[in-house]
Scaffold this motif. Structure first.
Motif, PDB file in Angstrom:
ATOM      1  N   ALA A   1       0.841  -1.204   0.000  1.00 22.72           N
ATOM      2  CA  ALA A   1       0.000   0.000   0.000  1.00 22.72           C
ATOM      3  C   ALA A   1       0.872   1.249   0.000  1.00 22.72           C
ATOM      4  CB  ALA A   1      -0.923  -0.007   1.214  1.00 22.72           C
ATOM      5  N   ARG A   2       1.896   1.254   0.824  1.00 23.08           N
ATOM      6  CA  ARG A   2       2.802   2.408   0.866  1.00 23.08           C
ATOM      7  C   ARG A   2       3.486   2.604  -0.481  1.00 23.08           C
ATOM      8  NH1 ARG A   2       4.541   0.828   6.681  1.00 23.08           N
ATOM      9  NH2 ARG A   2       3.478   2.450   7.895  1.00 23.08           N
ATOM     10  N   GLU A   3       3.906   1.511  -1.099  1.00 26.87           N
ATOM     11  CA  GLU A   3       4.562   1.579  -2.415  1.00 26.87           C
ATOM     12  C   GLU A   3       3.636   2.179  -3.467  1.00 26.87           C
ATOM     13  OE1 GLU A   3       7.817   0.452  -3.607  1.00 26.87           O
ATOM     14  OE2 GLU A   3       8.193   0.775  -1.472  1.00 26.87           O
ATOM     15  N   LEU A   4       2.343   1.928  -3.337  1.00 31.13           N
ATOM     16  CA  LEU A   4       1.359   2.450  -4.287  1.00 31.13           C
ATOM     17  C   LEU A   4       0.975   3.897  -3.982  1.00 31.13           C
ATOM     18  CD1 LEU A   4      -0.969  -0.657  -4.604  1.00 31.13           C
ATOM     19  CD2 LEU A   4       0.489   0.298  -6.397  1.00 31.13           C
ATOM     20  N   GLY A   5       1.385   4.411  -2.819  1.00 34.90           N
ATOM     21  CA  GLY A   5       1.044   5.777  -2.443  1.00 34.90           C
ATOM     22  C   GLY A   5      -0.223   5.891  -1.623  1.00 34.90           C
ATOM     23  N   VAL A   6      -0.737   4.776  -1.145  1.00 30.32           N
ATOM     24  CA  VAL A   6      -1.937   4.765  -0.322  1.00 30.32           C
ATOM     25  C   VAL A   6      -1.566   5.200   1.092  1.00 30.32           C
ATOM     26  CG1 VAL A   6      -3.682   3.243   0.694  1.00 30.32           C
ATOM     27  CG2 VAL A   6      -3.057   2.980  -1.707  1.00 30.32           C
ATOM     28  N   SER A   7      -2.394   6.031   1.697  1.00 31.49           N
ATOM     29  CA  SER A   7      -2.092   6.502   3.049  1.00 31.49           C
ATOM     30  C   SER A   7      -3.037   5.955   4.118  1.00 31.49           C
ATOM     31  CB  SER A   7      -2.112   8.032   3.097  1.00 31.49           C
ATOM     32  OG  SER A   7      -3.384   8.518   2.728  1.00 31.49           O
ATOM     33  N   ARG A   8      -4.115   5.265   3.691  1.00 31.70           N
ATOM     34  CA  ARG A   8      -5.039   4.665   4.656  1.00 31.70           C
ATOM     35  C   ARG A   8      -5.469   3.291   4.178  1.00 31.70           C
ATOM     36  NH1 ARG A   8      -9.833   8.464   5.169  1.00 31.70           N
ATOM     37  NH2 ARG A   8      -9.503   8.549   2.934  1.00 31.70           N
ATOM     38  N   LEU A   9      -5.530   2.366   5.128  1.00 28.21           N
ATOM     39  CA  LEU A   9      -5.983   1.009   4.843  1.00 28.21           C
ATOM     40  C   LEU A   9      -7.248   0.723   5.625  1.00 28.21           C
ATOM     41  CD1 LEU A   9      -2.740  -1.149   4.908  1.00 28.21           C
ATOM     42  CD2 LEU A   9      -4.240  -0.700   2.970  1.00 28.21           C
ATOM     43  N   PHE A  10      -8.155   0.041   4.982  1.00 28.43           N
ATOM     44  CA  PHE A  10      -9.453  -0.301   5.533  1.00 28.43           C
ATOM     45  C   PHE A  10      -9.578  -1.814   5.545  1.00 28.43           C
ATOM     46  CE2 PHE A  10     -13.678  -1.549   3.860  1.00 28.43           C
ATOM     47  CZ  PHE A  10     -14.457  -1.239   4.963  1.00 28.43           C
ATOM     48  N   CYS A  11     -10.313  -2.364   6.495  1.00 28.06           N
ATOM     49  CA  CYS A  11     -10.654  -3.789   6.455  1.00 28.06           C
ATOM     50  C   CYS A  11     -11.994  -4.001   7.138  1.00 28.06           C
ATOM     51  CB  CYS A  11      -9.578  -4.659   7.093  1.00 28.06           C
ATOM     52  SG  CYS A  11      -9.408  -4.472   8.869  1.00 28.06           S
ATOM     53  N   LEU A  12     -12.663  -5.057   6.747  1.00 28.72           N
ATOM     54  CA  LEU A  12     -13.878  -5.548   7.396  1.00 28.72           C
ATOM     55  C   LEU A  12     -13.491  -6.877   8.022  1.00 28.72           C
ATOM     56  CD1 LEU A  12     -16.355  -4.887   4.491  1.00 28.72           C
ATOM     57  CD2 LEU A  12     -16.427  -3.791   6.728  1.00 28.72           C
ATOM     58  N   THR A  13     -13.650  -7.007   9.329  1.00 27.02           N
ATOM     59  CA  THR A  13     -13.113  -8.193   9.974  1.00 27.02           C
ATOM     60  C   THR A  13     -13.870  -8.586  11.225  1.00 27.02           C
ATOM     61  OG1 THR A  13     -11.079  -9.181  10.830  1.00 27.02           O
ATOM     62  CG2 THR A  13     -11.455  -6.851  11.340  1.00 27.02           C
ATOM     63  N   PHE A  14     -13.771  -9.859  11.561  1.00 28.70           N
ATOM     64  CA  PHE A  14     -14.194 -10.355  12.864  1.00 28.70           C
ATOM     65  C   PHE A  14     -12.983 -10.428  13.798  1.00 28.70           C
ATOM     66  CE2 PHE A  14     -17.522 -12.150  10.124  1.00 28.70           C
ATOM     67  CZ  PHE A  14     -18.644 -11.741  10.818  1.00 28.70           C
ATOM     68  N   GLU A  15     -11.786 -10.335  13.226  1.00 37.54           N
ATOM     69  CA  GLU A  15     -10.537 -10.468  13.987  1.00 37.54           C
ATOM     70  C   GLU A  15     -10.053  -9.095  14.442  1.00 37.54           C
ATOM     71  OE1 GLU A  15      -9.415 -13.338  14.895  1.00 37.54           O
ATOM     72  OE2 GLU A  15     -10.775 -14.529  13.655  1.00 37.54           O
ATOM     73  N   VAL A  16     -10.859  -8.429  15.250  1.00 30.54           N
ATOM     74  CA  VAL A  16     -10.573  -7.063  15.694  1.00 30.54           C
ATOM     75  C   VAL A  16      -9.241  -6.997  16.438  1.00 30.54           C
ATOM     76  CG1 VAL A  16     -11.383  -5.164  17.160  1.00 30.54           C
ATOM     77  CG2 VAL A  16     -13.004  -6.425  15.723  1.00 30.54           C
ATOM     78  N   ASP A  17      -9.018  -7.906  17.377  1.00 31.48           N
ATOM     79  CA  ASP A  17      -7.770  -7.880  18.154  1.00 31.48           C
ATOM     80  C   ASP A  17      -6.548  -8.035  17.255  1.00 31.48           C
ATOM     81  OD1 ASP A  17      -9.236  -7.560  20.487  1.00 31.48           O
ATOM     82  OD2 ASP A  17      -9.142  -9.687  21.028  1.00 31.48           O
ATOM     83  N   PHE A  18      -6.625  -8.946  16.294  1.00 27.39           N
ATOM     84  CA  PHE A  18      -5.513  -9.167  15.362  1.00 27.39           C
ATOM     85  C   PHE A  18      -5.175  -7.871  14.630  1.00 27.39           C
ATOM     86  CE2 PHE A  18      -4.158  -9.977  10.990  1.00 27.39           C
ATOM     87  CZ  PHE A  18      -3.020 -10.752  11.192  1.00 27.39           C
TER      88      PHE A  18
ATOM     89  N   ASN B   1     -19.423  -7.992  10.524  1.00 30.94           N
ATOM     90  CA  ASN B   1     -18.038  -7.753  10.911  1.00 30.94           C
ATOM     91  C   ASN B   1     -17.796  -6.285  11.218  1.00 30.94           C
ATOM     92  OD1 ASN B   1     -18.300  -7.008   8.231  1.00 30.94           O
ATOM     93  ND2 ASN B   1     -16.998  -8.624   7.462  1.00 30.94           N
ATOM     94  N   THR B   2     -16.582  -5.978  11.653  1.00 32.70           N
ATOM     95  CA  THR B   2     -16.226  -4.651  12.120  1.00 32.70           C
ATOM     96  C   THR B   2     -15.416  -3.903  11.076  1.00 32.70           C
ATOM     97  OG1 THR B   2     -16.218  -5.437  14.392  1.00 32.70           O
ATOM     98  CG2 THR B   2     -15.013  -3.408  13.968  1.00 32.70           C
ATOM     99  N   ARG B   3     -15.762  -2.647  10.843  1.00 33.33           N
ATOM    100  CA  ARG B   3     -15.003  -1.784   9.939  1.00 33.33           C
ATOM    101  C   ARG B   3     -13.828  -1.223  10.721  1.00 33.33           C
ATOM    102  NH1 ARG B   3     -20.109  -1.587   8.526  1.00 33.33           N
ATOM    103  NH2 ARG B   3     -20.698  -1.347   6.355  1.00 33.33           N
ATOM    104  N   MET B   4     -12.622  -1.370  10.151  1.00 31.79           N
ATOM    105  CA  MET B   4     -11.422  -0.872  10.814  1.00 31.79           C
ATOM    106  C   MET B   4     -10.588  -0.105   9.804  1.00 31.79           C
ATOM    107  SD  MET B   4     -10.401  -4.062  13.294  1.00 31.79           S
ATOM    108  CE  MET B   4      -9.483  -3.016  14.427  1.00 31.79           C
ATOM    109  N   ILE B   5      -9.781   0.821  10.285  1.00 34.01           N
ATOM    110  CA  ILE B   5      -8.960   1.649   9.408  1.00 34.01           C
ATOM    111  C   ILE B   5      -7.610   1.902  10.061  1.00 34.01           C
ATOM    112  CG2 ILE B   5      -9.779   3.907  10.227  1.00 34.01           C
ATOM    113  CD1 ILE B   5      -9.987   4.501   7.034  1.00 34.01           C
TER     114      ILE B   5
END
Length: 168
Positions: free
Chosen positions: A97-114, A161-165
């Motif tokens: 993501a950093r190589e592509l120039g992205v500054s924020r990552l998003f995920c939908l997950t049940f693995e919140v702690d991970f 699932n949970t939205r995380m950023i």
């Protein structure tokens, strides 16, 4: 079982193993099952964890906008969980993501702690994108984008699932 594995970009021959990794998680409604064609169409987004010629994990980075991408389809073979495969895949996808120039990552997950251990935070609201970008993203046909925007059309498929950023 040795803990030795390596990461590499996905190849067309990996679609079958990716589907086999995702299948039990889709049955448990942890990940969404996809048609085979969808895996081929998004294959260039995938990284593979491999040990002794076997695919033991996968994860994909899907760019949504200039500064925003999603980590999706993160899966590890059951016998490899707890051996650092998921961690290595997330670290590689963050690097990509950093190589592509992205500054924020998003995920939908049940693995919140991970994901929290990897710098992600639960999204308190949908203000992750400004209104002009939001209106552009509405034009996307991608279900992941619709899920990110919390659009009503994906509600029947929502897994709970949970939205995380994470900011990079």
């Amino acid at each position: 079982m040795s803990d030795a594995f390596h990461l590499r970009p996905a190849r067309t021959s990996d679609v079958g193993p990716i589907k086999r990794l995702v299948a039990p998680l889709a049955e448990q409604r942890i990940l969404m099952a996809k048609e085979t064609v969808a895996y081929y169409e998004g294959l260039q987004e995938f990284r593979i964890a491999e040990a002794e010629g076997d695919v033991i994990g996968c994860g994909a980075l899907h760019v949504m906008w200039e500064d925003l991408a999603e980590i999706r389809t993160l899966a590890t073979a059951e016998q490899w969980r707890g051996h650092g495969v998921g961690k290595a895949l997330v670290e590689q996808l963050v690097h990509d993501a950093r190589e592509l120039g992205v500054s924020r990552l998003f995920c939908l997950t049940f693995e919140v702690d991970f994901f929290q251990r990897h710098g992600f935070q639960v999204m308190a609201d949908q203000s992750a994108v400004d209104p002009a970008v939001y209106s552009e993203l509405l034009r996307s046909h991608d279900e992941g984008v619709a899920e990110f925007l919390d659009l009503a059309r994906v509600k029947p498929n929502t897994l709970g699932n949970t939205r995380m950023i994470r900011s990079l």
